[in-house]
Design an enzyme around this catalytic site. Structure first.
Site, PDB file in Angstrom:
ATOM      1  N   ARG A  35      -1.733  -6.095  -8.207  1.00 35.85           N
ATOM      2  CA  ARG A  35      -0.672  -7.100  -8.048  1.00 35.85           C
ATOM      3  C   ARG A  35      -0.739  -8.144  -9.144  1.00 35.85           C
ATOM      4  O   ARG A  35       0.220  -8.870  -9.370  1.00 35.85           O
ATOM      5  CB  ARG A  35      -0.796  -7.770  -6.677  1.00 35.85           C
ATOM      6  N   LYS A  95     -18.498  -5.104   7.996  1.00 34.52           N
ATOM      7  CA  LYS A  95     -17.286  -5.904   7.821  1.00 34.52           C
ATOM      8  C   LYS A  95     -16.561  -6.026   9.157  1.00 34.52           C
ATOM      9  O   LYS A  95     -16.567  -5.078   9.944  1.00 34.52           O
ATOM     10  CB  LYS A  95     -16.385  -5.184   6.801  1.00 34.52           C
ATOM     11  N   HIS A 148       0.842  -1.212   0.000  1.00 37.45           N
ATOM     12  CA  HIS A 148       0.000   0.000   0.000  1.00 37.45           C
ATOM     13  C   HIS A 148       0.872   1.254   0.000  1.00 37.45           C
ATOM     14  O   HIS A 148       0.618   2.216  -0.727  1.00 37.45           O
ATOM     15  CB  HIS A 148      -0.859   0.062   1.273  1.00 37.45           C
ATOM     16  N   SER A 197      -3.015  -7.699   3.016  1.00 34.84           N
ATOM     17  CA  SER A 197      -3.311  -7.550   4.446  1.00 34.84           C
ATOM     18  C   SER A 197      -3.769  -8.880   5.043  1.00 34.84           C
ATOM     19  O   SER A 197      -3.386  -9.248   6.156  1.00 34.84           O
ATOM     20  CB  SER A 197      -4.395  -6.493   4.658  1.00 34.84           C
TER      21      SER A 197
HETATM   22  O1  PNS Z   1      -8.717  -2.762   0.887  1.00 30.55           O
HETATM   23  P1  PNS Z   1     -10.027  -3.180   0.297  1.00 30.55           P
HETATM   24  O2  PNS Z   1     -10.912  -3.813   1.345  1.00 30.55           O
HETATM   25  O3  PNS Z   1      -9.856  -4.014  -0.931  1.00 30.55           O
HETATM   26  O4  PNS Z   1     -10.736  -1.828  -0.177  1.00 30.55           O
HETATM   27  C1  PNS Z   1     -12.050  -1.840  -0.724  1.00 30.55           C
HETATM   28  C2  PNS Z   1     -12.620  -0.436  -0.637  1.00 30.55           C
HETATM   29  C3  PNS Z   1     -12.562   0.064   0.796  1.00 30.55           C
HETATM   30  C4  PNS Z   1     -11.827   0.492  -1.528  1.00 30.55           C
HETATM   31  C5  PNS Z   1     -14.092  -0.481  -1.101  1.00 30.55           C
HETATM   32  O5  PNS Z   1     -14.786  -1.453  -0.372  1.00 30.55           O
HETATM   33  C6  PNS Z   1     -14.784   0.864  -0.936  1.00 30.55           C
HETATM   34  O6  PNS Z   1     -14.621   1.725  -1.750  1.00 30.55           O
HETATM   35  N1  PNS Z   1     -15.546   1.012   0.169  1.00 30.55           N
HETATM   36  C7  PNS Z   1     -16.248   2.241   0.490  1.00 30.55           C
HETATM   37  C8  PNS Z   1     -17.754   2.073   0.243  1.00 30.55           C
HETATM   38  C9  PNS Z   1     -18.052   2.148  -1.254  1.00 30.55           C
HETATM   39  O7  PNS Z   1     -17.867   3.168  -1.893  1.00 30.55           O
HETATM   40  N2  PNS Z   1     -18.502   1.014  -1.803  1.00 30.55           N
HETATM   41  C10 PNS Z   1     -18.787   0.890  -3.220  1.00 30.55           C
HETATM   42  C11 PNS Z   1     -17.514   0.587  -3.983  1.00 30.55           C
HETATM   43  S1  PNS Z   1     -17.796   0.598  -5.727  1.00 30.55           S
END
Ligand code: PNS
Length: 161
Positions: free
Chosen positions: A89, A41, A17, A126
């Site tokens: 990745r 979550k 990250h 992670s």
């Molecule tokens: O590290 P991650 O869990 O892969 O990140 C995913 C993340 C946090 C970027 C995604 O779940 C997100 O954008 N969450 C915020 C809520 C949202 O906007 N959801 C719709 C995504 S299209």
């Protein structure tokens, strides 16, 4: 002023990250690591600690850390983001990221820019880091020092086993 938003759960932030955020800072004038909070979550680290660990990781790098409470797209619109920046990745990451990029663009018009992860970071996730730490493995080459310490503490208590 160009502004990149690097979003994620950051549970916890890894060297992968961090590399993406630093490289984004080489392209954009401002970079914000946006720590998402999804009430549905379950995380190893509480939101405050995920933010704190991310802040420690970017100390001195001219990168900010903020919390995203709701939709990432709304946050990007509100702060006037130029783009969302994410690391890839491999192909599996693209499969997961592409639909989110399309939805975010449909919602508020924000584009997502993908940076290909360094080969040396291709294995860092992670979830994997937590699994290694949970079983007592060495994560010092995968995460910033404060995160390695926090993982040791989290699993030493036995509360997260
Ligand atoms: O590290 P991650 O869990 O892969 O990140 C995913 C993340 C946090 C970027 C995604 O779940 C997100 O954008 N969450 C915020 C809520 C949202 O906007 N959801 C719709 C995504 S299209």
């Amino acid at each position: 002023m160009s502004l990149a938003v690097c979003p994620g759960s950051f549970d916890p932030i890894t060297l992968g990250h961090l590399d993406i955020a630093r490289r984004a800072r080489g392209i954009f004038e401002e970079v914000v690591i946006a720590v998402a909070h999804n009430a549905g979550k379950s995380y190893l680290f509480e939101l405050e600690q995920r933010v704190e660990l991310a802040r420690a990781a970017v100390a001195g790098l001219d990168i900010r850390v903020a919390v995203v409470e709701g939709l990432l797209a709304d946050y990007c619109r509100d702060v006037g983001a130029t783009a969302i920046v994410k690391g890839l990745r491999g192909g599996a990451d693209l499969d997961g990221e592409a639909p989110m990029a399309v939805v975010n663009r449909h919602l508020v018009g924000v584009e997502t820019v993908f940076l290909v992860s360094e080969g040396s970071h291709a294995h860092i996730a992670s979830s994997l880091v937590k699994d290694v730490a949970r079983h007592g493995g060495d994560v010092t080459e995968l995460v910033p020092p404060a995160v390695a310490t926090a993982l040791t503490t989290a699993f030493a208590t036995g509360a997260q086993q």
